[in-house]
Design a protein around this motif. Structure first.
Motif, PDB file in Angstrom:
ATOM      1  N   LEU A 133     -62.330  84.400  11.676  1.00  0.00           N
ATOM      2  CA  LEU A 133     -62.337  83.944  10.279  1.00  0.00           C
ATOM      3  C   LEU A 133     -61.032  84.248   9.575  1.00  0.00           C
ATOM      4  O   LEU A 133     -60.866  83.922   8.417  1.00  0.00           O
ATOM      5  N   HIS A 154     -67.662  77.837   9.027  1.00  0.00           N
ATOM      6  CA  HIS A 154     -67.832  77.911   7.581  1.00  0.00           C
ATOM      7  C   HIS A 154     -66.544  78.176   6.809  1.00  0.00           C
ATOM      8  O   HIS A 154     -66.595  78.638   5.680  1.00  0.00           O
ATOM      9  N   LEU A 155     -65.421  77.899   7.391  1.00  0.00           N
ATOM     10  CA  LEU A 155     -64.162  78.135   6.687  1.00  0.00           C
ATOM     11  C   LEU A 155     -63.750  76.910   5.878  1.00  0.00           C
ATOM     12  O   LEU A 155     -63.981  75.774   6.301  1.00  0.00           O
ATOM     13  N   THR A 156     -63.120  77.145   4.741  1.00  0.00           N
ATOM     14  CA  THR A 156     -62.574  76.033   3.963  1.00  0.00           C
ATOM     15  C   THR A 156     -61.209  75.656   4.541  1.00  0.00           C
ATOM     16  O   THR A 156     -60.610  76.416   5.318  1.00  0.00           O
ATOM     17  N   GLU A 159     -58.692  78.283   3.831  1.00  0.00           N
ATOM     18  CA  GLU A 159     -58.831  79.464   4.695  1.00  0.00           C
ATOM     19  C   GLU A 159     -58.308  79.177   6.101  1.00  0.00           C
ATOM     20  O   GLU A 159     -57.697  80.042   6.744  1.00  0.00           O
TER      21      GLU A 159
ATOM     22  N   VAL B  61     -64.410  88.855   7.056  1.00  0.00           N
ATOM     23  CA  VAL B  61     -63.569  88.358   5.958  1.00  0.00           C
ATOM     24  C   VAL B  61     -62.643  87.221   6.379  1.00  0.00           C
ATOM     25  O   VAL B  61     -62.304  87.072   7.551  1.00  0.00           O
ATOM     26  N   THR B  62     -62.218  86.464   5.373  1.00  0.00           N
ATOM     27  CA  THR B  62     -61.109  85.527   5.552  1.00  0.00           C
ATOM     28  C   THR B  62     -59.822  86.283   5.214  1.00  0.00           C
ATOM     29  O   THR B  62     -59.858  87.477   4.886  1.00  0.00           O
ATOM     30  N   ASP B  63     -58.703  85.571   5.248  1.00  0.00           N
ATOM     31  CA  ASP B  63     -57.439  86.235   4.895  1.00  0.00           C
ATOM     32  C   ASP B  63     -57.466  86.770   3.459  1.00  0.00           C
ATOM     33  O   ASP B  63     -56.886  87.824   3.168  1.00  0.00           O
ATOM     34  N   LYS B  64     -58.152  86.033   2.583  1.00  0.00           N
ATOM     35  CA  LYS B  64     -58.269  86.526   1.196  1.00  0.00           C
ATOM     36  C   LYS B  64     -59.036  87.847   1.154  1.00  0.00           C
ATOM     37  O   LYS B  64     -58.699  88.757   0.393  1.00  0.00           O
ATOM     38  N   ASP B  89     -65.444  93.093  11.710  1.00  0.00           N
ATOM     39  CA  ASP B  89     -64.559  91.950  11.953  1.00  0.00           C
ATOM     40  C   ASP B  89     -63.373  92.503  12.729  1.00  0.00           C
ATOM     41  O   ASP B  89     -62.755  93.482  12.288  1.00  0.00           O
ATOM     42  N   ARG B 188     -71.881  81.933   5.459  1.00  0.00           N
ATOM     43  CA  ARG B 188     -70.987  81.797   4.301  1.00  0.00           C
ATOM     44  C   ARG B 188     -71.441  80.640   3.413  1.00  0.00           C
ATOM     45  O   ARG B 188     -70.885  80.421   2.346  1.00  0.00           O
ATOM     46  N   LEU B 189     -72.433  79.875   3.883  1.00  0.00           N
ATOM     47  CA  LEU B 189     -72.973  78.796   3.060  1.00  0.00           C
ATOM     48  C   LEU B 189     -74.178  79.377   2.321  1.00  0.00           C
ATOM     49  O   LEU B 189     -75.330  79.130   2.668  1.00  0.00           O
ATOM     50  N   ILE B 206     -69.775  75.971   0.030  1.00  0.00           N
ATOM     51  CA  ILE B 206     -69.100  77.136  -0.516  1.00  0.00           C
ATOM     52  C   ILE B 206     -68.819  76.856  -1.984  1.00  0.00           C
ATOM     53  O   ILE B 206     -67.877  76.164  -2.331  1.00  0.00           O
TER      54      ILE B 206
END
Lengths: 329, 259
Positions: A133, A154-156, A159, B61-64, B89, B188-189, B206
């Motif tokens: 992710l 589920h990533l945008t 992202e 997590v994502t990069d954010k 993660d 994540r949805l 999202i």
């Protein structure tokens, strides 16, 4: 940007490549494994229709694909294996190496460590079950020898872009079919009970079951007037949820324009167990859009054409719940 | 046996009693719920006042999300040096390994692979001992995987307590067991985000989060499930009041569903 398509029968390979697949992926349900672990597939698909019958068939599939200059990958992506299973796993890896498979999809870190140590000449792609992710995960898997990461569904787009921007590893995203409602590698519901108990009601996929939903929040007429909305909306969403997995044609094609710009290596069609005609139809559909993209339309035009093509090809409107990239809608 | 209190927000410090010698603070399931540094400061002050130990719990997590975690890692490194961080993660682990080597990484329960589908307990009489053994075992029974973890400074493993039981027969690691809530699946949805907007009923995707998960819990029932499933926020849990294992040396008590 390449198009990755599923295959499970020898007689469909040529047609799928002709339809535009640049790469193929497949699996095998080995008989000795099935005998010992009938409820656990090595690649998280229990139906025979999703697989070649054995490694002999796989050998023929590899020959057909290679004769047509097409790479073919093998799914070995159960979320985890235990030590006792390595007696068989070692045999399969040996066979795969001998057959010159082009890459192996892996979710389990222990399997990656083993395979990379004993078969460093093979290429490994981290399955979506590996949970990539973020860019640091991609770097982590790359440091262990992975050539590609298949990004979480589920990533945008934003992202995804962050991952591609900060890494050098190949990346793959889902573009069509089976929009799993949960985070693949973090879902511990078991798929595969049906081989034990042929009772779909009891042992079907839990994510597709109808559930009676209740809440401990205050009821209608109480001080919290929004609670009834929450309950109704939860019930309605749960109902929609049970269909997202296989309800026809989950799709992310409107995002192809952006994915190409971002620099994604490959886009993937889901559906190893689909009949051959459907695999060819989906591959043709995606390939036509990628060809249109090569003509460099502007983004707005591309999305417009993609949406019309989807409607005309599958006779369905676009729906948020079926969309891989709802932010593009 | 070390008794740990796992909390996701400051208010839950009210559950603390003298029987606990450690606090887990943070979230495993959603980067929107990563605590602010101010909250972390207050929890660390509480920890210091009570002379107990501390572990920061982190989600996938994502990069954010990584960017939200890094300042917290800096803060606890400066404040208490070798604090534990529970990671769920491998990207979070990679950041700890390369940027915060003084922190102690603990393999989170989301990365400890074992099936938690409650229906597994129906299968005991229907499946072979090989298959039953698989459902009760994790890949942590593989020596070269454990070696890899050790070589990367991981000495403790966190685990769920599945209904079918779990084999923890690897004495070379410290093991923590979560009680009484176990995680089954997460997304994540999020079905809870925006759930009070009727016009958004079909919009599963999202969308902006208003922390609706902090107010509502949903229960999912189907008679094929031996227990009620609990959906809180973006995650589905089960409750298991029985502990079949005696091979863990830390019990992580969740007074509430950890969202």
């Amino acid at each position: 940007m390449k198009l990755l398509a599923p295959v499970s029968r020898l007689d469909e390979i040529e047609a799928i490549i002709e339809a535009g697949a640049d790469e193929l992926y497949c699996g095998v349900l080995p008989a000795d494994w099935q005998q010992r672990y009938p409820a656990i597939s090595i690649s998280r698909r229990q139906a025979q229709a999703a697989h070649f019958k054995n490694f002999e068939e796989l050998k023929s599939a590899i020959q057909i694909a290679h004769n047509l200059d097409t790479k073919i990958y093998f799914t070995f992506n159960a979320h985890y294996f235990i030590l006792e299973q390595y007696e068989l796993i070692k045999r399969y890896l040996k066979k795969l190496a001998k057959l010159n498979i082009d890459a192996i999809f892996i979710s389990d870190l222990a399997l990656l460590l083993y395979a990379q140590k004993y078969y460093p000449q093979l290429q490994y792609h981290i399955s979506t079950g590996g949970n990539t992710l973020n860019s640091e995960s991609a770097k982590f898997f790359q440091s262990l020898g992975a050539k590609r990461v298949i990004l979480e569904r589920h990533l945008t787009l934003e992202e995804i872009e962050a991952i591609v921007k900060h890494t050098t590893i190949e990346t793959e995203v889902f573009i069509f079919g089976s929009k799993c409602p949960n985070i693949d590698g973090l879902c511990t519901f078991h798929h595969g009970f049906l081989t034990i108990e042929n009772n779909t009601r009891k042992f079907g996929n839990a994510c597709m079951m109808p559930f009676e939903i209740t809440t401990d929040s205050p009821k209608r007429g109480s001080k919290d007037s929004k609670s009834s909305f929450k309950l109704i909306s939860s019930q309605k969403r749960q109902h929609i949820w049970t269909h997202t997995h296989i309800d026809d044609r989950p799709c992310g094609i409107c995002a192809l324009y952006d994915l190409k710009k971002i620099g994604i290596t490959s886009v993937k069609i889901v559906g190893r167990a689909n009949p051959g005609w459907k695999k060819v139809k989906d591959t043709t559909f995606l390939n036509n859009l990628l060809k249109f993209l090569d003509k460099k339309p502007n983004r707005e035009k591309f999305i417009q054409v993609a949406r019309i093509s989807y409607y005309l090809t599958y006779e369905r409107p676009c729906r948020y719940s079926m969309c891989y990239f709802p932010e593009v809608m | 046996m070390e008794h740990t209190l796992y909390i996701t927000n400051l208010q839950d410090l009210e559950y603390f009693t003298e029987s606990y010698s450690r606090i887990y603070f943070g979230t495993e399931f959603c980067q929107n719920l990563i605590p602010h540094q101010k909250e972390l400061e207050l929890v660390l002050k509480f920890v210091e006042n009570h002379s107990i130990s501390f572990s920061l719990v982190t989600p996938y997590v994502t990069d954010k999300g990584l960017q939200k975690l890094i300042p917290l890692f800096s803060y606890i490194s400066d404040k208490i040096g070798s604090s534990e961080v529970i990671f769920n993660d491998w990207g979070v682990f990679n950041v700890i390994k390369h940027q915060f080597p003084q922190l102690k990484p603990v393999l989170g329960r989301l990365l400890t692979k074992i099936k938690r589908d409650p229906r597994i307990i129906y299968l005991r009489e229907k499946i072979s001992s090989n298959t039953w053994n698989y459902f009760r075992t994790t890949n942590l029974n593989i020596p070269w995987y454990r070696e890899f973890l050790k070589n990367n400074g991981i000495e403790r493993i966190d685990l769920d307590n599945p209904l079918q039981g779990i084999n923890l027969n690897f004495p070379d690691f410290h093991k923590s067991l979560y009680f009484p809530y176990g995680h089954i699946t997460t997304t994540r949805l999020c079905l809870t985000a925006n759930c009070d907007q009727p016009e958004d009923w079909d919009r599963i995707g999202i969308f902006p989060c208003h922390r609706e998960c902090q107010h509502y819990t949903f229960y999912l029932q189907n008679n094929v499930m031996p227990v009620k499933l609990i959906r809180k926020g973006n995650t589905i849990f089960y409750q298991n009041e029985k502990i079949l294992s005696d091979q863990h040396d830390r019990l992580v008590y969740q007074p509430k569903i950890p969202i």
